[in-house]
Design an enzyme around this catalytic site. Structure first.
Site, short mmCIF file in Angstrom:
data_model
loop_
_atom_site.label_atom_id
_atom_site.label_comp_id
_atom_site.label_asym_id
_atom_site.label_seq_id
_atom_site.Cartn_x
_atom_site.Cartn_y
_atom_site.Cartn_z
N ILE A 11 0.82 -1.20 0.00
CA ILE A 11 0.00 0.00 0.00
C ILE A 11 0.86 1.26 0.00
CG2 ILE A 11 -0.24 0.15 2.52
CD1 ILE A 11 -2.98 0.90 -0.10
N ARG A 34 11.60 -2.84 7.90
CA ARG A 34 12.57 -3.93 8.06
C ARG A 34 13.01 -4.49 6.71
NH1 ARG A 34 9.47 -7.82 12.17
NH2 ARG A 34 7.79 -7.21 10.75
N LYS A 87 -5.82 3.12 7.33
CA LYS A 87 -7.00 2.48 7.89
C LYS A 87 -6.74 0.98 8.07
CE LYS A 87 -8.33 0.03 4.21
NZ LYS A 87 -8.66 -1.39 4.22
N ASP A 165 -11.19 -5.91 6.27
CA ASP A 165 -10.17 -4.98 5.80
C ASP A 165 -10.69 -4.19 4.59
OD1 ASP A 165 -7.12 -4.17 5.83
OD2 ASP A 165 -7.62 -4.64 3.76
#
Length: 308
Positions: A11, A34, A87, A165
């Site tokens: 995203i 990471r 979100k 989601d």
């Protein structure tokens, strides 16, 4: 303003980085991840190190999954940084309320973003519905999880929301466009036998004026993806298609002059710039309350296992 982007996954690469780079308000000054990075931008693997070494970066945008996000947000707020949240704004409502308290105590901006509210036709739909009497609303949000979330195991775990989601995107539009508040009364959650999160859900809501409000979310959609909200009123019907990119009123299509879905994230970053400039926050938890209620009230049905 300089901004740091935390969590360089799909995203972030697809939406956040292009929106920041195209904005007159922002300079991407650092990333924290990471694994991921952005060419030409200072990268860190340790968030605390970035906060300590880069005091000139006053704004942090968090693109991490919901479960680890609270720790990063709390650390940024404690360091006096303004925070922008992907979100959903957290893994639980209690976390979100705590972040609101921290932001208020520090006198900094906290922005819980709902990108689907920035789809081109959401605001026009809200305006049209303002003085109408609604009798029915039907939400149909069906997509292919393999296309949009390949290999993202966290999304099936507790706190990952499963089909909510994407479903919370629909709820963010519903709670934005309806003149009257609604609340959940019943839900059915279909959970694969090898997963923790639901792959499909059906919801029913109470409306203060008696309208019939329901929603269906499904992650098993093949072919065309369906992101539709249909509303029947005393003045005819309104339908939002393609996640709010298109609006049809009484059979006549209304098109946006500017960007449709591709304008969502640029508008979020413009909103954030405005909030920082005025010292305000925007943390609307209405979409998340409906999801929390679905997990509280929902009847679980075990369905066939799902494999990527």
């Amino acid at each position: 303003m300089d901004i740091a982007l935390v969590g360089i996954g799909k995203i972030a690469v697809d939406q956040h980085v292009p929106a920041i780079n195209a904005s007159p308000d922002w300079t991407l000054a650092a990333t924290v991840s990471r694994q991921g990075s952005v060419d030409g931008v200072d990268s860190y693997t340790d968030f605390a190190q970035m906060l300590a070494e880069r005091p000139e970066i006053r704004v942090v945008s968090l693109c991490l999954p919901p479960v680890p996000r609270f720790g990063y947000a709390a650390a940024a707020l404690a360091a006096g940084r303004h925070v922008m949240l992907e979100k959903p704004p957290g893994a639980s409502l209690s976390e979100c309320h705590r972040l609101i308290e921290l932001a208020r105590a520090q006198g900094v901006t906290l922005y819980a973003t709902w990108h689907s509210r920035e789809a081109a036709m959401v605001a026009p739909a809200k305006a049209w519905l303002t003085d109408k009497t609604m009798t029915r609303m039907t939400v149909t949000w069906k997509e292919d999880v393999r296309r949009w979330h390949p290999g993202q195991d966290w999304i099936w775990e507790p706190g990952g929301l499963g089909v909510f989601d994407p479903g919370i995107n629909a709820l963010s539009i519903v709670t934005e466009i309806l003149p009257d508040p609604i609340h959940l009364t019943a839900a059915t959650l279909e959970v694969p036998e090898n997963k923790q999160g639901p792959i499909a859900a059906s919801l029913r809501f109470a409306h203060p004026k008696g309208a019939d409000v329901s929603a269906v979310f499904d992650w098993r959609q093949d072919g065309d993806q369906t992101w539709t909200i249909e509303v029947e009123t005393d003045a005819g019907t309104l339908a939002l298609h393609d996640g709010g990119a298109r609006m049809v009123i009484n059979g006549q299509e209304h098109r946006a002059e500017g960007p449709t879905l591709e304008g969502e994230y640029p508008r979020l970053y413009a909103n954030m710039a405005g909030l920082v400039a005025t010292g305000d926050s925007d943390v609307d938890l209405a979409p998340m309350r409906h999801v929390a209620d679905a997990f509280l009230l929902g009847r679980r049905e075990t369905v066939a296992p799902f494999h990527d």
